[in-house]
Design a protein around this motif. Sequence first.
Motif, PDB file in Angstrom:
ATOM      1  N   THR A  93       0.839  -1.125  -0.105  1.00  0.00           N
ATOM      2  CA  THR A  93       0.163   0.297  -0.422  1.00  0.00           C
ATOM      3  C   THR A  93       0.869   1.180   0.536  1.00  0.00           C
ATOM      4  OG1 THR A  93      -0.179   0.269   2.495  1.00  0.00           O
ATOM      5  CG2 THR A  93      -1.836  -1.339   1.488  1.00  0.00           C
ATOM      6  N   GLU A  94       0.033   2.473  -0.662  1.00  0.00           N
ATOM      7  CA  GLU A  94       0.875   3.825  -0.078  1.00  0.00           C
ATOM      8  C   GLU A  94       1.320   3.953   1.064  1.00  0.00           C
ATOM      9  OE1 GLU A  94       2.025   6.833  -2.593  1.00  0.00           O
ATOM     10  OE2 GLU A  94       0.432   5.789  -3.455  1.00  0.00           O
ATOM     11  N   SER A  95       0.742   3.492   2.102  1.00  0.00           N
ATOM     12  CA  SER A  95       1.230   4.229   3.930  1.00  0.00           C
ATOM     13  C   SER A  95       2.383   3.208   4.138  1.00  0.00           C
ATOM     14  CB  SER A  95       0.061   4.132   4.653  1.00  0.00           C
ATOM     15  OG  SER A  95      -0.148   2.746   5.223  1.00  0.00           O
ATOM     16  N   ALA A  96       1.984   1.694   3.779  1.00  0.00           N
ATOM     17  CA  ALA A  96       3.515   0.997   3.698  1.00  0.00           C
ATOM     18  C   ALA A  96       4.437   1.505   3.029  1.00  0.00           C
ATOM     19  CB  ALA A  96       3.220  -0.675   3.393  1.00  0.00           C
ATOM     20  N   PHE A  97       4.178   2.074   1.940  1.00  0.00           N
ATOM     21  CA  PHE A  97       5.917   2.221   1.282  1.00  0.00           C
ATOM     22  C   PHE A  97       6.021   3.896   1.786  1.00  0.00           C
ATOM     23  CE2 PHE A  97       7.557   5.525  -2.399  1.00  0.00           C
ATOM     24  CZ  PHE A  97       8.445   4.433  -3.096  1.00  0.00           C
ATOM     25  N   THR A  98       5.632   4.402   2.720  1.00  0.00           N
ATOM     26  CA  THR A  98       6.053   5.814   2.146  1.00  0.00           C
ATOM     27  C   THR A  98       6.507   5.458   4.358  1.00  0.00           C
ATOM     28  OG1 THR A  98       4.192   6.796   2.570  1.00  0.00           O
ATOM     29  CG2 THR A  98       5.897   7.981   4.336  1.00  0.00           C
ATOM     30  N   ASP A  99       6.379   3.617   4.466  1.00  0.00           N
ATOM     31  CA  ASP A  99       7.298   3.813   6.086  1.00  0.00           C
ATOM     32  C   ASP A  99       8.097   3.002   5.254  1.00  0.00           C
ATOM     33  OD1 ASP A  99       5.123   4.009   7.642  1.00  0.00           O
ATOM     34  OD2 ASP A  99       4.195   2.391   7.909  1.00  0.00           O
ATOM     35  N   ILE A 100       8.539   2.007   4.261  1.00  0.00           N
ATOM     36  CA  ILE A 100      10.100   2.246   3.452  1.00  0.00           C
ATOM     37  C   ILE A 100      10.752   2.849   3.647  1.00  0.00           C
ATOM     38  CG2 ILE A 100      11.371   0.512   1.972  1.00  0.00           C
ATOM     39  CD1 ILE A 100       8.394  -0.775   0.794  1.00  0.00           C
ATOM     40  N   VAL A 101       9.613   4.787   3.021  1.00  0.00           N
ATOM     41  CA  VAL A 101      11.373   5.719   2.442  1.00  0.00           C
ATOM     42  C   VAL A 101      11.692   6.370   4.467  1.00  0.00           C
ATOM     43  CG1 VAL A 101      11.370   7.728   1.600  1.00  0.00           C
ATOM     44  CG2 VAL A 101       9.604   5.962   1.033  1.00  0.00           C
ATOM     45  N   ALA A 102      10.508   5.901   5.450  1.00  0.00           N
ATOM     46  CA  ALA A 102      11.084   6.430   6.907  1.00  0.00           C
ATOM     47  C   ALA A 102      12.523   5.483   7.050  1.00  0.00           C
ATOM     48  CB  ALA A 102       9.580   6.673   7.454  1.00  0.00           C
ATOM     49  N   ILE A 103      11.879   4.673   6.590  1.00  0.00           N
ATOM     50  CA  ILE A 103      13.317   2.877   7.620  1.00  0.00           C
ATOM     51  C   ILE A 103      14.340   3.486   6.849  1.00  0.00           C
ATOM     52  CG2 ILE A 103      13.416   1.074   7.680  1.00  0.00           C
ATOM     53  CD1 ILE A 103      10.403   0.430   8.139  1.00  0.00           C
ATOM     54  N   SER A 104      14.449   3.380   5.077  1.00  0.00           N
ATOM     55  CA  SER A 104      15.490   4.261   4.572  1.00  0.00           C
ATOM     56  C   SER A 104      16.677   5.153   5.253  1.00  0.00           C
ATOM     57  CB  SER A 104      15.411   3.540   3.015  1.00  0.00           C
ATOM     58  OG  SER A 104      14.100   2.651   2.977  1.00  0.00           O
ATOM     59  N   GLN A 105      15.498   6.252   4.825  1.00  0.00           N
ATOM     60  CA  GLN A 105      16.686   7.235   5.938  1.00  0.00           C
ATOM     61  C   GLN A 105      17.403   7.266   7.660  1.00  0.00           C
ATOM     62  OE1 GLN A 105      12.921   9.923   5.261  1.00  0.00           O
ATOM     63  NE2 GLN A 105      13.915  10.333   3.417  1.00  0.00           N
ATOM     64  N   MET A 106      16.266   5.671   7.671  1.00  0.00           N
ATOM     65  CA  MET A 106      16.875   5.759   9.083  1.00  0.00           C
ATOM     66  C   MET A 106      17.897   5.171   9.355  1.00  0.00           C
ATOM     67  SD  MET A 106      14.453   6.386  11.615  1.00  0.00           S
ATOM     68  CE  MET A 106      14.461   4.768  12.849  1.00  0.00           C
ATOM     69  N   THR A 107      18.179   3.873   8.689  1.00  0.00           N
ATOM     70  CA  THR A 107      19.128   2.736   8.395  1.00  0.00           C
ATOM     71  C   THR A 107      19.554   2.728   7.205  1.00  0.00           C
ATOM     72  OG1 THR A 107      17.874   1.337   6.635  1.00  0.00           O
ATOM     73  CG2 THR A 107      17.379   0.983   8.761  1.00  0.00           C
ATOM     74  N   PRO A 108      21.467   2.257   7.182  1.00  0.00           N
ATOM     75  CA  PRO A 108      22.008   2.416   6.695  1.00  0.00           C
ATOM     76  C   PRO A 108      22.208   2.267   4.835  1.00  0.00           C
ATOM     77  CG  PRO A 108      22.909   1.016   8.601  1.00  0.00           C
ATOM     78  CD  PRO A 108      21.689   1.404   8.617  1.00  0.00           C
ATOM     79  N   GLY A 109      22.393   2.318   4.155  1.00  0.00           N
ATOM     80  CA  GLY A 109      22.494   1.456   3.277  1.00  0.00           C
ATOM     81  C   GLY A 109      21.305   2.191   1.760  1.00  0.00           C
ATOM     82  N   PRO A 110      21.859   2.216   0.371  1.00  0.00           N
ATOM     83  CA  PRO A 110      21.017   2.801  -0.491  1.00  0.00           C
ATOM     84  C   PRO A 110      19.482   2.714  -0.360  1.00  0.00           C
ATOM     85  CG  PRO A 110      22.297   1.761  -1.512  1.00  0.00           C
ATOM     86  CD  PRO A 110      22.690   1.010   0.483  1.00  0.00           C
ATOM     87  N   ILE A 111      18.919   3.462  -0.399  1.00  0.00           N
ATOM     88  CA  ILE A 111      16.995   3.660  -0.936  1.00  0.00           C
ATOM     89  C   ILE A 111      16.488   2.719  -1.134  1.00  0.00           C
ATOM     90  CG2 ILE A 111      16.579   5.261  -2.089  1.00  0.00           C
ATOM     91  CD1 ILE A 111      14.635   6.158   0.833  1.00  0.00           C
ATOM     92  N   GLY A 112      17.075   2.759  -2.678  1.00  0.00           N
ATOM     93  CA  GLY A 112      17.127   1.872  -3.747  1.00  0.00           C
ATOM     94  C   GLY A 112      16.266   0.143  -2.766  1.00  0.00           C
ATOM     95  N   ILE A 113      18.161  -0.027  -2.593  1.00  0.00           N
ATOM     96  CA  ILE A 113      17.962  -1.868  -2.129  1.00  0.00           C
ATOM     97  C   ILE A 113      17.873  -1.994  -0.471  1.00  0.00           C
ATOM     98  CG2 ILE A 113      19.758  -3.259  -0.781  1.00  0.00           C
ATOM     99  CD1 ILE A 113      21.265  -2.250  -3.735  1.00  0.00           C
ATOM    100  N   ASN A 114      17.441  -1.324   0.245  1.00  0.00           N
ATOM    101  CA  ASN A 114      16.291  -1.277   1.154  1.00  0.00           C
ATOM    102  C   ASN A 114      14.893  -1.350   0.414  1.00  0.00           C
ATOM    103  OD1 ASN A 114      18.263  -0.626   3.065  1.00  0.00           O
ATOM    104  ND2 ASN A 114      17.295   1.554   3.769  1.00  0.00           N
ATOM    105  N   SER A 115      14.346  -0.931  -0.829  1.00  0.00           N
ATOM    106  CA  SER A 115      12.891  -0.466  -0.734  1.00  0.00           C
ATOM    107  C   SER A 115      12.384  -2.544  -1.165  1.00  0.00           C
ATOM    108  CB  SER A 115      12.594   0.031  -1.767  1.00  0.00           C
ATOM    109  OG  SER A 115      13.376   1.238  -1.293  1.00  0.00           O
ATOM    110  N   ALA A 116      13.779  -2.956  -1.661  1.00  0.00           N
ATOM    111  CA  ALA A 116      13.608  -4.205  -2.713  1.00  0.00           C
ATOM    112  C   ALA A 116      13.489  -4.803  -1.547  1.00  0.00           C
ATOM    113  CB  ALA A 116      15.035  -3.958  -3.465  1.00  0.00           C
ATOM    114  N   THR A 117      14.596  -4.787  -1.083  1.00  0.00           N
ATOM    115  CA  THR A 117      14.553  -5.930   0.287  1.00  0.00           C
ATOM    116  C   THR A 117      13.198  -5.819   1.059  1.00  0.00           C
ATOM    117  OG1 THR A 117      16.696  -5.100   1.024  1.00  0.00           O
ATOM    118  CG2 THR A 117      15.769  -6.262   2.744  1.00  0.00           C
TER     119      THR A 117
END
Lengths: 200, 183
Positions: A44-68
């Motif tokens: 969902t859109e809100s789950a996607f927003t969460d991924i973006v937030a998590i990606s900003q706080m954790t190490p690693g590229p945002i693309g990799i984080n989203s795929a994982t």
Amino acid sequence: METLSLLLQIAWTFFVIGAFTIGGGYAMLSLIQNEVVAAHGWITESAFTDIVAISQMTPGPIGINSATYVGYEVLYGATGLHWMGVLGSAVATLSLILPSFIIVLLIVRFYTRFKGSTLYEGTMGWLRPTVVGLIAAAAVILVVRTTWTGCVPSFEIVRENFADWKSWLLLAAAFAASLWGRVNPIIIILAGAALGLLLY
Amino acid sequence: MKEVPLWKIFAVFAKIGAFTIGGGYAMIPVIRSEMSRRGWISEDELPDIVALSQSAPGVMAVNISIFAGYRLRGVRGSIAATLGSILPSFLIILAIALFFTAFKDNPWVIRAFKGIRPVVISLILVPMVDMARKSCTTWWKWLLAVLALVLVAFLGVSPIWILMCVLVAGFGVTYLTERKWKR
């Protein structure tokens, strides 16, 4: 069988995202959003927003984080099995980096052959200062947000990154420690985290 | 140069991956300090690697790893470097997906990140200053850098267009002015 076809779909989708994203993490976000949320409806859109937030706080590229994250969510959601989720993560992540892998290796071969020639050095003499400007821009975008109304720009400080005046002191201290003290960046990041806990 | 063992490439890039918060550009200072300390990649090569990694599609941090790994041990080196650099974020995101989605609202985490974010910006600026000292040697090179900064930061132009245009212009001008380019 259905699971296998889902895995293949994920592999193909992330392969395409990897192949067509040019210009880094934030360019990739819109592609992922388009494919994963809008086209396939995998999350969902809100789950996607969460991924973006998590990606900003954790190490690693945002693309990799989203795929994982998406790989796990989709396969776990479909089968209810954690190990299938892990498999989905691995498939999505590796598919995302495969196109880069092929293309960068081609570029590298070209690079090692031409490095040192006048034409290469001349072209690089143009590209190197440009990269300096691009890196400066990446830093500026993290500090200042520009919005245009017609031809009139307005600027505001990005509050997510600069909470208050103490942020500027942290920035200045880290800059000095890194430029003149040559302190290891990892130590500077850890010091930043410790000071964040102390100051806020 | 002595051959670098593959496990060592993997380990160093895993360390780099673990401390890269905020995308590809934040990786540059960590890569620089880890690479030049070990004599793996010289300071002069870094701007080239960044420029080429940005011109290729995909995640820039991964592209840098592929590139640097290849310089060290060929294709096997680039596989080791890539797997190393994505492993920490892979494990962390997996752990988050598995266990705690509420993690981001933890007040301790929020406070620590208030301290980390401004610091990360400095860490992007310092290698930029070093690169500028080396590569902005004439007034028009400064102009090029400032132009790229303004176009991307304030006008929202995609970096890839700028790199493409400069690539074509630089290549063209060099080709026309330096006829003796054939080795």
